[in-house]
Design a protein around this motif. Structure first.
Motif, mmCIF file in Angstrom:
data_model
loop_
_atom_site.group_PDB
_atom_site.id
_atom_site.type_symbol
_atom_site.label_atom_id
_atom_site.label_comp_id
_atom_site.label_asym_id
_atom_site.label_seq_id
_atom_site.Cartn_x
_atom_site.Cartn_y
_atom_site.Cartn_z
ATOM 1 N N ASP A 21 0.857 -1.178 0.000
ATOM 2 C CA ASP A 21 0.000 0.000 0.000
ATOM 3 C C ASP A 21 0.899 1.236 0.000
ATOM 4 O O ASP A 21 1.370 1.683 1.050
ATOM 5 C CB ASP A 21 -0.911 -0.013 1.235
ATOM 6 C CG ASP A 21 -1.925 1.113 1.236
ATOM 7 O OD1 ASP A 21 -1.715 2.117 0.520
ATOM 8 O OD2 ASP A 21 -2.922 0.994 1.964
ATOM 9 N N TYR A 22 1.179 1.773 -1.175
ATOM 10 C CA TYR A 22 2.075 2.916 -1.300
ATOM 11 C C TYR A 22 1.515 4.154 -0.610
ATOM 12 O O TYR A 22 2.273 4.973 -0.095
ATOM 13 C CB TYR A 22 2.374 3.211 -2.770
ATOM 14 C CG TYR A 22 3.245 2.164 -3.416
ATOM 15 C CD1 TYR A 22 4.605 2.117 -3.148
ATOM 16 C CD2 TYR A 22 2.704 1.214 -4.277
ATOM 17 C CE1 TYR A 22 5.419 1.149 -3.729
ATOM 18 C CE2 TYR A 22 3.510 0.250 -4.856
ATOM 19 C CZ TYR A 22 4.859 0.229 -4.579
ATOM 20 O OH TYR A 22 5.654 -0.738 -5.147
ATOM 21 N N GLY A 23 0.206 4.300 -0.585
ATOM 22 C CA GLY A 23 -0.416 5.443 0.095
ATOM 23 C C GLY A 23 -0.097 5.444 1.578
ATOM 24 O O GLY A 23 0.256 6.476 2.151
ATOM 25 N N GLU A 24 -0.195 4.276 2.226
ATOM 26 C CA GLU A 24 0.126 4.167 3.648
ATOM 27 C C GLU A 24 1.613 4.400 3.890
ATOM 28 O O GLU A 24 1.995 5.040 4.870
ATOM 29 C CB GLU A 24 -0.281 2.792 4.195
ATOM 30 C CG GLU A 24 -1.753 2.667 4.493
ATOM 31 C CD GLU A 24 -2.232 3.658 5.559
ATOM 32 O OE1 GLU A 24 -1.570 3.795 6.610
ATOM 33 O OE2 GLU A 24 -3.258 4.304 5.320
ATOM 34 N N ALA A 25 2.442 3.875 3.013
ATOM 35 C CA ALA A 25 3.890 4.075 3.155
ATOM 36 C C ALA A 25 4.234 5.556 3.044
ATOM 37 O O ALA A 25 5.036 6.080 3.819
ATOM 38 C CB ALA A 25 4.643 3.272 2.095
ATOM 39 N N HIS A 26 3.611 6.249 2.106
ATOM 40 C CA HIS A 26 3.859 7.680 1.926
ATOM 41 C C HIS A 26 3.373 8.462 3.139
ATOM 42 O O HIS A 26 4.059 9.358 3.621
ATOM 43 C CB HIS A 26 3.176 8.179 0.648
ATOM 44 C CG HIS A 26 3.443 9.615 0.377
ATOM 45 N ND1 HIS A 26 2.579 10.613 0.740
ATOM 46 C CD2 HIS A 26 4.506 10.232 -0.197
ATOM 47 C CE1 HIS A 26 3.080 11.777 0.394
ATOM 48 N NE2 HIS A 26 4.248 11.574 -0.179
ATOM 49 N N LYS A 27 2.185 8.113 3.633
ATOM 50 C CA LYS A 27 1.630 8.793 4.810
ATOM 51 C C LYS A 27 2.564 8.631 6.008
ATOM 52 O O LYS A 27 2.842 9.594 6.719
ATOM 53 C CB LYS A 27 0.246 8.227 5.120
ATOM 54 C CG LYS A 27 -0.515 8.994 6.185
ATOM 55 C CD LYS A 27 -1.978 8.580 6.197
ATOM 56 C CE LYS A 27 -2.208 7.571 7.294
ATOM 57 N NZ LYS A 27 -3.625 7.205 7.442
ATOM 58 N N ARG A 28 3.077 7.431 6.211
ATOM 59 C CA ARG A 28 3.990 7.192 7.328
ATOM 60 C C ARG A 28 5.271 7.997 7.171
ATOM 61 O O ARG A 28 5.764 8.600 8.111
ATOM 62 C CB ARG A 28 4.334 5.708 7.446
ATOM 63 C CG ARG A 28 5.247 5.438 8.627
ATOM 64 C CD ARG A 28 5.672 3.981 8.731
ATOM 65 N NE ARG A 28 6.529 3.770 9.873
ATOM 66 C CZ ARG A 28 7.818 4.089 9.920
ATOM 67 N NH1 ARG A 28 8.404 4.656 8.882
ATOM 68 N NH2 ARG A 28 8.535 3.866 11.005
ATOM 69 N N SER A 29 5.811 8.045 5.953
ATOM 70 C CA SER A 29 7.052 8.794 5.735
ATOM 71 C C SER A 29 6.854 10.276 6.020
ATOM 72 O O SER A 29 7.720 10.925 6.591
ATOM 73 C CB SER A 29 7.579 8.584 4.319
ATOM 74 O OG SER A 29 6.841 9.319 3.371
ATOM 75 N N ARG A 30 5.701 10.830 5.652
ATOM 76 C CA ARG A 30 5.414 12.243 5.934
ATOM 77 C C ARG A 30 5.311 12.483 7.443
ATOM 78 O O ARG A 30 5.766 13.498 7.952
ATOM 79 C CB ARG A 30 4.116 12.694 5.254
ATOM 80 C CG ARG A 30 4.139 12.649 3.739
ATOM 81 C CD ARG A 30 5.148 13.609 3.108
ATOM 82 N NE ARG A 30 6.422 12.931 2.952
ATOM 83 C CZ ARG A 30 7.629 13.507 2.915
ATOM 84 N NH1 ARG A 30 7.749 14.786 3.040
ATOM 85 N NH2 ARG A 30 8.721 12.814 2.766
ATOM 86 N N ASN A 31 4.702 11.527 8.177
ATOM 87 C CA ASN A 31 4.602 11.653 9.633
ATOM 88 C C ASN A 31 5.977 11.626 10.285
ATOM 89 O O ASN A 31 6.261 12.397 11.205
ATOM 90 C CB ASN A 31 3.718 10.552 10.225
ATOM 91 C CG ASN A 31 2.258 10.776 9.959
ATOM 92 O OD1 ASN A 31 1.820 11.904 9.774
ATOM 93 N ND2 ASN A 31 1.485 9.706 9.931
#
Length: 98
Positions: A21-31
């Motif tokens: 899930d690239y969306g979740e991975a991106h969200k985590r990286s932004r956090n």
């Protein structure tokens, strides 16, 4: 990491239904970046480090001009936070050109 998971069999791992899930991975990286940025900001404030936001241009080894204000700063130690994609200025005194 995806590359390693695609070679999992070579390491003795087997996945039947691997999903990414690239969306979740991106969200985590932004956090993570947001938390680190806040921590660094607090550390700099606690240690009396002056922060000047804008575009910095080194004019010598001890001088930096901040745009758009045009303010010139002189310091023995200068840190230019370039962000994720630094773009060296060809006429910078650090490049030996200009």
């Amino acid at each position: 990491m995806i590359h390693l998971l695609s070679r999992a069999k070579a390491f003795g791992f087997k996945f039947d239904n691997l999903a990414v899930d690239y969306g979740e991975a991106h969200k985590r990286s932004r956090n993570v970046v947001s938390r680190q940025t806040k921590r660094i900001s607090i550390l700099m404030k606690n240690h009396g480090i002056a922060v000047h936001e804008g575009v910095g241009r080194l004019t010598s080894a001890l001088d930096v001009v901040i745009e758009p204000s045009g303010e010139t700063l002189k310091a023995k130690h200068i840190i230019l936070a370039t962000g994720a994609r630094p773009r060296p200025c060809p006429e910078s005194p650090l490049t030996g050109r200009g």
